[in-house]
Design an enzyme around this catalytic site. Sequence first.
Site, mmCIF file in Angstrom:
data_model
loop_
_atom_site.group_PDB
_atom_site.id
_atom_site.type_symbol
_atom_site.label_atom_id
_atom_site.label_comp_id
_atom_site.label_asym_id
_atom_site.label_seq_id
_atom_site.Cartn_x
_atom_site.Cartn_y
_atom_site.Cartn_z
ATOM 1 N N ASP A 46 0.837 -1.206 0.000
ATOM 2 C CA ASP A 46 0.000 0.000 0.000
ATOM 3 C C ASP A 46 0.870 1.254 0.000
ATOM 4 O O ASP A 46 0.649 2.186 -0.786
ATOM 5 C CB ASP A 46 -0.901 0.025 1.242
ATOM 6 C CG ASP A 46 -1.929 -1.081 1.281
ATOM 7 O OD1 ASP A 46 -3.096 -0.813 0.964
ATOM 8 O OD2 ASP A 46 -1.578 -2.214 1.642
ATOM 9 N N GLU A 69 -5.312 7.114 0.482
ATOM 10 C CA GLU A 69 -5.768 6.403 1.676
ATOM 11 C C GLU A 69 -4.718 6.377 2.782
ATOM 12 O O GLU A 69 -5.052 6.354 3.965
ATOM 13 C CB GLU A 69 -6.172 4.961 1.320
ATOM 14 C CG GLU A 69 -6.728 4.224 2.523
ATOM 15 C CD GLU A 69 -7.347 2.879 2.193
ATOM 16 O OE1 GLU A 69 -8.010 2.321 3.085
ATOM 17 O OE2 GLU A 69 -7.157 2.400 1.077
ATOM 18 N N ASP A 134 -6.503 4.839 -4.266
ATOM 19 C CA ASP A 134 -6.429 3.708 -3.339
ATOM 20 C C ASP A 134 -5.314 2.804 -3.851
ATOM 21 O O ASP A 134 -5.473 2.112 -4.854
ATOM 22 C CB ASP A 134 -7.751 2.943 -3.289
ATOM 23 C CG ASP A 134 -7.815 1.997 -2.091
ATOM 24 O OD1 ASP A 134 -6.740 1.640 -1.571
ATOM 25 O OD2 ASP A 134 -8.930 1.620 -1.683
ATOM 26 N N ILE A 136 -3.887 0.026 -2.771
ATOM 27 C CA ILE A 136 -4.350 -1.372 -2.844
ATOM 28 C C ILE A 136 -5.763 -1.396 -2.287
ATOM 29 O O ILE A 136 -5.972 -1.340 -1.077
ATOM 30 C CB ILE A 136 -3.454 -2.348 -2.064
ATOM 31 C CG1 ILE A 136 -2.051 -2.410 -2.672
ATOM 32 C CG2 ILE A 136 -4.080 -3.753 -2.061
ATOM 33 C CD1 ILE A 136 -1.105 -3.387 -1.958
ATOM 34 N N ASP A 137 -6.728 -1.436 -3.177
ATOM 35 C CA ASP A 137 -8.125 -1.566 -2.776
ATOM 36 C C ASP A 137 -8.397 -3.057 -2.592
ATOM 37 O O ASP A 137 -8.117 -3.861 -3.474
ATOM 38 C CB ASP A 137 -9.026 -0.986 -3.863
ATOM 39 C CG ASP A 137 -10.495 -1.039 -3.489
ATOM 40 O OD1 ASP A 137 -10.795 -1.031 -2.284
ATOM 41 O OD2 ASP A 137 -11.334 -1.071 -4.400
ATOM 42 N N THR A 139 -7.359 -4.735 0.543
ATOM 43 C CA THR A 139 -6.134 -5.240 1.179
ATOM 44 C C THR A 139 -6.356 -6.618 1.789
ATOM 45 O O THR A 139 -5.455 -7.461 1.768
ATOM 46 C CB THR A 139 -5.632 -4.247 2.252
ATOM 47 O OG1 THR A 139 -5.410 -2.975 1.628
ATOM 48 C CG2 THR A 139 -4.334 -4.718 2.868
ATOM 49 N N ASP A 295 -12.642 4.414 -2.921
ATOM 50 C CA ASP A 295 -13.148 3.059 -3.133
ATOM 51 C C ASP A 295 -14.124 2.971 -4.307
ATOM 52 O O ASP A 295 -14.555 1.867 -4.654
ATOM 53 C CB ASP A 295 -13.864 2.559 -1.870
ATOM 54 C CG ASP A 295 -12.902 2.173 -0.765
ATOM 55 O OD1 ASP A 295 -11.770 1.762 -1.071
ATOM 56 O OD2 ASP A 295 -13.289 2.276 0.421
#
Length: 354
Positions: A46, A69, A134, A136-137, A139, A295
């Site tokens: 991330d 994020e 984001d 890593i959407d 996670t 998101d």
Amino acid sequence: MSTYSKELEVAELAVQRATLLTKKVFHEKAKGTLSKDDKSPVTIGDFGAQALIIHAIKQNFPDDEVVGEEEASSLRDDHKLRDQIWALVESTRLADPSAEKIIGGPIPTVDAMLDAIDAGNSAGGSKGRIWALDPIDGTKGFLRGGQYAVCLALMVDGDVKVGVLGCPNLPVDDSAPLSADVGVDQTDSDGKGVLFSAVAGQGATSRPLGTAGLGQSQPIHMKPVKDISQATFCESVEAGHSSHGDQSAIASKLGITKQSVRMDSQAKYGSIARGAGDIYLRLPVSATYQEKIWDHAAGDLIVREAGGQVTDSLGRRLDFSKGRTLAENRGVVAAPAAVHGHVLEVVKEVLAKK
């Protein structure tokens, strides 16, 4: 030069480079996982992906803001974790030097990496050029070996103009149907890895994720739903993210008997946009929960440009102009435009009984 052509190219190349970093972490047993204040997990992937993407944005559009994020305070205190991420960031390059040049080349120092991560601190809003990121959407999907996505969208005066999703574990083949187990035990092996993109008013595309420049793109479209009872229904894996019970009741009222496809991240938006799935519902589990703009921003545009409609559970367009959250919206209903109204009626009917 088409409108937002440079923004699209930078976004696609930056997301592609970030996915190369996430793929390295995906194959590691230890992913450097931390827990944030809201108990959600964050990994070295991330942080690294956010640094790479924001660096690319700031090199090309220095006055643009970013709603990201993550933030780097924990890394400033934990030098071991910081150095892990720096090693990842330093090792991640696109194989095509001209593509690498477009996104600004490598991050020069550790401090520049931390500053890039922290540059995702925009409050958002209705004025100016703001990117929603984001890194890593999904996670939790990333950690369990399921689906995840690297997500980036440009909003201008609160309206999404460019959206890009990098989905390393989805099949390249747009015609591949979604299997019920697509959310678990996935790989990024040959034939996997797709980049979804859209520009407002210009349609949506997919292309294979690569390691150098951008691959050949092709237009994508939502699949016409002739019999809604045969539709493929997508929802979140986590029951804490979306009400599985309400969604099951809605599917039943629509006559859908097929098992729903559960997967993490905006990979759901990409999947329905290219017709691998048909309907995506994310219904609120709490009266106070507000969805985060990162998101949904990219996926919302990609689905709408592919011929879909995206609203909240009350039929309102998603409003990305209210800050870092969708403060004026409740849930998400995404479906082909021709059947969206019918799906929304059933959503309202089921939620009204609660």
